[in-house]
Design a protein around this motif. Sequence first.
Motif, PDB file in Angstrom:
ATOM      1  N   GLN A 129       0.930  -1.276  -0.057  1.00 14.40           N
ATOM      2  CA  GLN A 129       0.044   0.343  -0.049  1.00 14.40           C
ATOM      3  C   GLN A 129       0.883   1.267   0.068  1.00 14.40           C
ATOM      4  O   GLN A 129       1.744   1.485   0.780  1.00 14.40           O
ATOM      5  CB  GLN A 129      -0.966   0.228   1.300  1.00 14.40           C
ATOM      6  N   ASN A 157      -2.970   6.666   2.928  1.00 15.61           N
ATOM      7  CA  ASN A 157      -3.091   5.585   2.063  1.00 15.61           C
ATOM      8  C   ASN A 157      -3.227   6.466   0.662  1.00 15.61           C
ATOM      9  O   ASN A 157      -4.266   7.357   0.746  1.00 15.61           O
ATOM     10  CB  ASN A 157      -3.838   4.565   2.156  1.00 15.61           C
ATOM     11  N   SER A 217      -5.198   5.826  -2.367  1.00 13.86           N
ATOM     12  CA  SER A 217      -6.344   4.807  -2.785  1.00 13.86           C
ATOM     13  C   SER A 217      -5.952   4.287  -4.055  1.00 13.86           C
ATOM     14  O   SER A 217      -5.718   4.879  -5.049  1.00 13.86           O
ATOM     15  CB  SER A 217      -7.984   5.668  -3.051  1.00 13.86           C
ATOM     16  N   GLY A 218      -6.157   2.852  -4.103  1.00 17.96           N
ATOM     17  CA  GLY A 218      -6.059   1.774  -5.420  1.00 17.96           C
ATOM     18  C   GLY A 218      -4.626   1.712  -5.494  1.00 17.96           C
ATOM     19  O   GLY A 218      -4.340   1.141  -6.528  1.00 17.96           O
TER      20      GLY A 218
END
Length: 173
Positions: A139, A151, A153-154
């Motif tokens: 991540q 984070n 995202s994706g």
Amino acid sequence: STVTVYPQLVAGTNSPPSISINYGTSPGQLTVTAATGGHGGYAYQWQSSPTGGTWANINGATDLSYTPGNLTASTYYRVAVTSNGTVVYSNGSPINVNPQLTPGTINPSYVTITSGTSPGGLTTTLAKGGGCGGSYSYQWQSSTDGINFTNISGITSQNYLPGNLTANIWYRR
């Protein structure tokens, strides 16, 4: 004259008999079942060994249970049981410690760019260690101060290609 023969002294059984844990964690409580036979009046002493060969007493560990601290190396545990001068030992239970998890490194580690351009691809070396058998999840995270990360995202791949930037950004995986 009378000779009294007591039943054979038998040490209890360790539980769990074997366990694998992550580096720097505790295996939790270890237990041994009560001894049987002998003349009664059992004294218990937990022992540890890095190899299962040479054993050392653990200070203060004289109950039917013992909770080791955080381990960074595999260690065996057993219990010495004494009854009327006779000593027997429980089975030696290995606590296997998985190698320390290392996240890998990001390359390049520092990039200077013109505002509004991309720093280019950030490539990484693979993570190593842990207890996952070589299967890792990633991540990516970013930060505007190098302290508080969130984070992205994706973005869960090994490498990352950031878009155009207009401010200082820190990345980690």
